[in-house]
Design an enzyme around this catalytic site. Structure first.
Site, short mmCIF file in Angstrom:
data_model
loop_
_atom_site.label_atom_id
_atom_site.label_comp_id
_atom_site.label_asym_id
_atom_site.label_seq_id
_atom_site.Cartn_x
_atom_site.Cartn_y
_atom_site.Cartn_z
N GLY A 83 -70.76 -5.23 -13.76
CA GLY A 83 -71.61 -4.13 -14.19
C GLY A 83 -70.79 -3.09 -14.94
N GLN B 65 -68.65 4.90 -18.60
CA GLN B 65 -67.35 4.25 -18.46
C GLN B 65 -66.70 3.93 -19.81
OE1 GLN B 65 -68.91 1.32 -15.35
NE2 GLN B 65 -66.79 1.57 -14.74
N CYS C 224 -64.37 -1.15 -8.91
CA CYS C 224 -64.94 -0.53 -10.11
C CYS C 224 -63.97 -0.74 -11.26
CB CYS C 224 -65.14 0.96 -9.85
SG CYS C 224 -65.78 1.87 -11.27
N LEU C 225 -64.49 -1.08 -12.43
CA LEU C 225 -63.61 -1.28 -13.60
C LEU C 225 -62.86 0.00 -13.96
CD1 LEU C 225 -65.87 -3.50 -15.90
CD2 LEU C 225 -63.93 -4.24 -14.51
N HIS D 108 -74.32 1.01 -7.45
CA HIS D 108 -73.03 1.43 -8.01
C HIS D 108 -73.19 1.97 -9.43
CE1 HIS D 108 -68.53 0.67 -8.51
NE2 HIS D 108 -68.94 0.87 -9.75
N GLU D 109 -73.92 1.24 -10.27
CA GLU D 109 -74.04 1.65 -11.67
C GLU D 109 -74.93 2.88 -11.82
OE1 GLU D 109 -71.89 0.41 -13.53
OE2 GLU D 109 -71.39 -1.31 -12.30
N HIS E 101 -72.98 5.91 -11.14
CA HIS E 101 -72.14 6.33 -12.28
C HIS E 101 -72.87 7.31 -13.19
CE1 HIS E 101 -68.31 4.25 -12.35
NE2 HIS E 101 -68.84 3.07 -12.15
ZN ZN Z 1 -67.94 1.36 -11.47
#
Ligand code: ZN
Length: 156
Positions: free
Chosen positions: A46, A51, A88-89, A130-131, A134
């Site tokens: 995701g 991000q 998380c990226l 999660h997304e 963000h």
């Molecule tokens: Zn993330």
């Protein structure tokens, strides 16, 4: 399409609130295409627009069963709990234990502006939460499970 730079941990943009998308135009489609490519290159499941430095309520998710593009997503209902490792990226090389709903129903607009409803369980439910977090400047590290919660929900 182009790979965009993924913002990491100390970048203050990750803590900002993203804005509602109102124009479903070529600029949005370009962003979606770039986010898909960036997520795939990073081997993530995701990615939220913030991000890659864009404060718009745009998310892409692919937990292995196809790409989902969620614009202006909102959680409608949740059910149950799951306890698992989350990463998380934007926080490379780290993970932590979180408690998330087992099933999540969301509504979101697609790239043409039409509203759709999606339901996800397990990894997909976790990705929705999660997304969407963000988009409000929230990271999973804000939601790490406490010892008590781990004892209560993470028994296997
Ligand atoms: Zn993330």
């Amino acid at each position: 399409m182009a790979i965009r730079n993924i913002r990491t941990e100390n970048d203050p943009i990750l803590r900002k609130k993203s804005r509602v998308v109102e124009s479903f135009d070529e600029k949005l489609w370009q962003l979606l295409d770039d986010m898909k490519e960036t997520m795939e290159k990073a081997e993530g499941v995701g990615l939220a627009a913030v991000q890659v430095g864009i404060l718009k309520r745009v998310v892409v998710i692919n937990v292995g069963d196809g790409l989902m593009e969620l614009i202006n997503p909102e959680i409608l209902e949740t059910e149950g709990v799951q306890c698992s490792a989350e990463g998380c990226l934007s926080l490379p090389g780290k993970q932590g234990t979180t408690i998330r709903p087992m099933t999540v129903k969301v509504k979101a607009q697609n790239r043409n502006g039409n509203w759709c409803v999606y339901k996800g369980t397990e990894l997909k439910a976790k990705a929705f939460c999660h997304e969407i977090d963000h988009l409000d400047g929230v990271l999973y590290i804000d939601k790490l499970a406490s010892k008590d919660e781990i004892e209560k929900f993470c028994k296997d």
